[in-house]
Structures are given as C-alpha cells and as structure tokens.
Design an enzyme around this catalytic site. Structure first.
Site, PDB file in Angstrom:
ATOM      1  N   SER A  56     -31.847 -21.687 -29.210  1.00 46.70           N
ATOM      2  CA  SER A  56     -31.125 -22.567 -28.282  1.00 46.70           C
ATOM      3  C   SER A  56     -31.762 -22.591 -26.888  1.00 46.70           C
ATOM      4  CB  SER A  56     -29.676 -22.086 -28.167  1.00 46.70           C
ATOM      5  OG  SER A  56     -29.065 -22.710 -27.065  1.00 46.70           O
ATOM      6  N   ASN A  57     -32.206 -23.787 -26.509  1.00 45.05           N
ATOM      7  CA  ASN A  57     -32.748 -23.970 -25.155  1.00 45.05           C
ATOM      8  C   ASN A  57     -31.632 -23.914 -24.133  1.00 45.05           C
ATOM      9  OD1 ASN A  57     -35.567 -24.520 -25.883  1.00 45.05           O
ATOM     10  ND2 ASN A  57     -34.596 -26.164 -27.053  1.00 45.05           N
TER      11      ASN A  57
END
Ligand SMILES: Cc1ncc(COP(=O)(O)O)c(C=O)c1O
Length: 325
Positions: free
Chosen positions: A79-80
């Site tokens: 997850s960015n």
C-alpha cells in the site's frame, strides 16, 4: 480558470502542481495520432511520491483539527497510501500505526521497510482475511485510547469524502495546466482500486467545466463491484462541492486486471518496458503499469484519441515488492 478553496482543514504536504508533460517518443512508438501526456503524481514530494499525498493533506488536516495525536491506517503490504501516511505523520509530528494484510513474508517487503524507516509502527495480520485486518485496526485504536492517546483512523486508501477533496483539487490542477497550454484533454487514464482518485478527478474536471473522459483501469475489485462505491463518492463529493456529475461519466475498464490485485500481467510488463525505454520513466506492476497497458490498448484500438493523459499515480516502490505470478 476555476479556483476553489475547500473549507475543510488542510495540512500542506505538496510544494505545488505535479509536472504535466508530453510523452513524444512514447506516443510515436504507439504509431497512432494520439498525443499521450503524463501527469507525474509520482513526483509529489514525500517518500517516493504518489497520488495519495493529496488525500493525506485533508486527512491529516482533519486529524489535527480534531486534536488527534496518532494516525492509524491499513492496507495491503504494497500500500502506497500506508507508506505515505507514515511520511505525512512524520511531517505532521504524529505517530503512525500501520496494519498490513498478511500473512507476513519471510522478510518484510520494501513498502513495510520504508514505513518503518519513516517511524511507523507496523502490525501484520496472520492471514489475508479482510475481517482480520479490520478487527486488528480497531484493537490497535482501542489500545492507543487505553494508553491515553487520541487516534485518528483512516480508511483503506484514504478514499472517503475528506481524502477525495485532494483529488478534486488534482482535477482542477489538470484543467488549469491544460488551459495554460491551450489544449483540451480528451481522456485521462488512471489505475482504480478504491475509486477515490477517479471520483475526485471527475468532480474536479466537472467543476472546471471540462468534459474529458476519466477512464479507471481496474486493478483490484472488478468494475461491477467498484462502480457503486465510485458512484457514492462522486455523489458525496458533488454535494460537498456543489457540482453534480452524471454517474454515466464513470468509465471503468476491466481489461488489465489479469488474475487480480498485485498479480503482474504480460501486457503491464510490456507497457513498463515501452515507457522506460522511450521516456526513462518507471511504473509499478500493481497499479500504474496496468493503467498504462489499458491506455496503450485504447490508443491502438482508437477508442482513445486526441490528447490522452496517463495519470502516473506513483507506487514506484512496488517494482521491488515480491509478487505472485
Ligand atoms: C500508485 C497508485 N495508483 C492508483 C491507486 C488507486 O487509487 P484509488 O484507490 O483512489 O482508486 C493507488 C491506491 O493505493 C496507488 O497507490
């Protein structure tokens, strides 16, 4: 030019607009008349950049306004949004707890390591079950409260109506950049996971009076599942901004999902190589390479024509993430 300043609290994380540039060699390699431009959200300033910094300006602003002192959020290990929440927390002087979906890898992946480097406390669930992740988030928040802290919990992807405001501003920013160059954009192509970026861009472009298509290439949930969430967010953002968007403008393309979220495809690998070797720009296999593959297909099949914008949403550390497939 439409300028709009939301009333909601905002904690500044950006230095100015992200670059908007032509991809001349890439466009020529596609062998069509379409002119492809790129919006470099990947060059936004913190921790390898990415579109989610825009959501975090409003989420951190809201958290600070509520008197929170710790951010809690969750997502997949790549997850960015989680990585950038760690960066935003560092900038805002807030502790950050990240709950990542397991099962844990033998050695932590790059996004987890960067999150830790940025000072976040990382919790990894034992299984891949979403319910387990949600219950761990609520346990972490309860434990923090019990310890006298004031947690602010951010939903997956930071994609609710508050975070979505950042994407509305991105749509306005694009409209202004195109107007400065005296052309109109025919379509924007982006990766859609929660659909928050797509919803915000649609509303922002509508506010600017632009009828550019916004095509979300699905990378996680398929269109049939994602559409209701995007419709809801478009409606909520429309109420907040006073600008309704016709839900028929929500275009979702399932053509590049392959075997699903985080599973690479040949078309995405080909797109990655073409952009790298014509323009020296890197995309990631989870999000942006799939969107780029969708753009290439659309341009070649001529369902996309004119000035087409590739929305490079960021995610470059995903290039180093161990993936299945
Ligand atoms: C690089 C990148 N592109 C696209 C997306 C999808 O954005 P959204 O969840 O707003 O659809 C994400 C979400 O995390 C992302 O990190």
């Amino acid at each position: 030019m439409t300028t709009w300043t939301p009333d909601q609290p905002r904690f500044p994380l950006l230095d100015g607009p992200s670059p908007f540039q032509p991809l001349a060699r890439f466009s020529a390699a596609l062998g069509t008349d379409a002119e492809v431009w790129i919006k470099r959200e990947d060059l936004l300033p913190l921790a390898f950049g990415g579109n989610k910094l825009r959501n975090l300006e409003f989420l951190v602003g809201d958290a600070l306004a509520e008197g929170a002192d710790v951010l809690v959020t969750s997502g997949r290990r790549w997850s960015n949004h989680c990585r950038l929440t760690a960066a935003a927390g560092a900038r805002g002087g807030m502790d950050v707890h990240l709950v990542l979906t397991g099962p844990p890898l033998e050695a932590p992946g790059p996004n987890q390591l960067i999150g830790e480097l940025l000072g976040a406390t990382v919790h990894v669930t034992a299984t891949a079950e979403r319910a387990e992740r949600e219950s761990l988030v609520s346990n972490v928040a309860d434990d923090l409260r019990a310890a006298g802290r004031r947690p602010y919990v951010i939903g997956v992807g930071g994609s609710g109506v508050i975070g979505g405001l950042g994407q509305v501003l991105a749509g306005l920013e694009l409209a202004e950049q195109a107007a400065d160059r005296s052309f109109s954009v025919s379509a924007v192509v982006l990766p859609s996971a929660t659909g928050g970026t797509q919803a915000g861009l649609l509303v922002g472009l509508e506010m600017a009076g632009r009828d550019a298509r916004v095509v979300g290439v699905t990378v996680a949930a398929p269109a049939a599942e994602l559409r209701p969430a995007v419709e809801l967010l478009v409606a909520d953002l429309g109420s907040l901004t006073g600008r309704a968007v016709d839900p028929r403008r929500i275009e979702l393309d399932d053509g590049e999902r392959g075997d699903g979220y985080g599973i690479p495809t040949h078309a995405a690998d080909d797109a990655t190589r073409l952009l790298a070797r014509t323009e020296g720009i890197l995309v990631d296999p989870i999000y942006t390479a799939k969107a780029l593959a969708g753009l290439m297909r659309g341009v070649r099949e001529q369902s996309l024509a004119g000035t087409v914008v590739f929305w490079h949403a960021g995610g470059t550390p995903g290039l180093f993430e161990p993936l299945d497939g």
